[in-house]
Design a protein around this motif. Structure first.
Motif, PDB file in Angstrom:
ATOM      1  N   CYS A  23      39.005  46.919  47.510  1.00  0.00           N
ATOM      2  CA  CYS A  23      40.299  46.550  48.080  1.00  0.00           C
ATOM      3  C   CYS A  23      40.788  47.719  48.924  1.00  0.00           C
ATOM      4  N   TRP A  35      45.578  44.406  40.507  1.00  0.00           N
ATOM      5  CA  TRP A  35      44.465  43.461  40.402  1.00  0.00           C
ATOM      6  C   TRP A  35      44.904  42.252  39.585  1.00  0.00           C
ATOM      7  N   LEU A  79      37.438  47.400  41.724  1.00  0.00           N
ATOM      8  CA  LEU A  79      37.381  46.763  40.410  1.00  0.00           C
ATOM      9  C   LEU A  79      35.922  46.459  40.129  1.00  0.00           C
ATOM     10  N   TYR A  92      39.446  36.680  41.894  1.00  0.00           N
ATOM     11  CA  TYR A  92      40.054  37.987  41.691  1.00  0.00           C
ATOM     12  C   TYR A  92      40.743  38.406  42.986  1.00  0.00           C
ATOM     13  N   CYS A  94      43.361  41.316  44.875  1.00  0.00           N
ATOM     14  CA  CYS A  94      44.049  42.605  44.812  1.00  0.00           C
ATOM     15  C   CYS A  94      45.290  42.546  45.691  1.00  0.00           C
TER      16      CYS A  94
END
Lengths: 115, 109
Positions: A23, A35, A79, A92, A94
């Protein structure tokens, strides 16, 4: 507006492998990055908050040894999903915010599929 | 527990109409409020933020905040089919956001 870049956008991996998601804040310095994880038809769930140069703060129920977060610079946080399993399959996302500005800008998200 | 409540919808409005999206929050310490739009399969996109009581306008969007009633709303004027999405309301006290579950908006042409 502020731009946050997230890569990869899609990843498929085998069970037991690790996946790293990056990110980046492209046009501002992100003192704090966040996150999130989002399962289908559900809202965003905050996993952890990371401040540049310090350890991430994880939300209750999130395994810090499984979801490794590094925020080594003011423009990059990563991550890593370690030993991924099918139940880790999710979206997922960010986000990043500037110092003293309480506005979060989101990356495009990473869709993780663990086979 | 800090909560943000939204009607899940779907809210259906005809093209050109005003869409009204509502949100309530439980934490009286919340100071900032945000509306994000999320298209299916995409990440949230910031539409508006509001800190003070009253109205804040930006183009076709108007955010309204009433701290006494712990109520936030988003009005979308001249709704377009491209406005069809899930709208997420979020509050913050400090640097964390607390999201509502989102309201699905469908604008019919």
């Amino acid at each position: 507006g502020a731009v946050v870049s997230q890569h990869p956008s899609w990843v498929i991996c085998k069970s037991g492998t690790s996946v790293k998601i990056e990110c980046r804040s492209l046009d501002f310095q992100a003192t704090t990055m966040f996150w999130y994880r989002q399962f289908p038809k559900q809202s965003l769930m905050l996993m952890a908050t990371s401040n540049e140069g310090s350890k991430a703060t994880y939300e209750q129920g999130v395994e810090k040894d499984k979801f490794l977060i590094n925020h080594a610079s003011l423009t990059l946080s990563t991550l890593t999903v370690t030993s991924a399993h099918p139940e880790d399959s999710s979206f997922y996302i960010c986000s990043a915010s500037e110092w003293s500005k309480n506005i979060q800008y989101f990356g495009a998200g990473t869709r993780l599929s663990v086979l | 527990q800090k909560e943000v409540e939204q009607n899940s919808g779907p809210l259906s409005v005809p093209e050109g109409a005003i869409a009204s999206l509502n949100c309530t929050y439980s934490d009286r310490g919340s100071q900032s409020f945000f509306w994000y739009r999320q298209y299916s399969g995409k990440s949230p996109e910031l539409i508006m933020f509001i800190y003070s009581n009253g109205d804040k306008e930006d183009g076709r969007f108007t955010a309204q905040l009433n701290k006494a009633s712990q109520y936030v709303s988003l009005l979308i004027r001249d709704s377009q089919p491209s406005d069809s999405a899930t709208y997420l309301c979020a509050s913050s006290a400090g640097n964390k956001l607390v999201f509502g579950a989102g309201t699905i908006l469908r604008v019919k042409s």
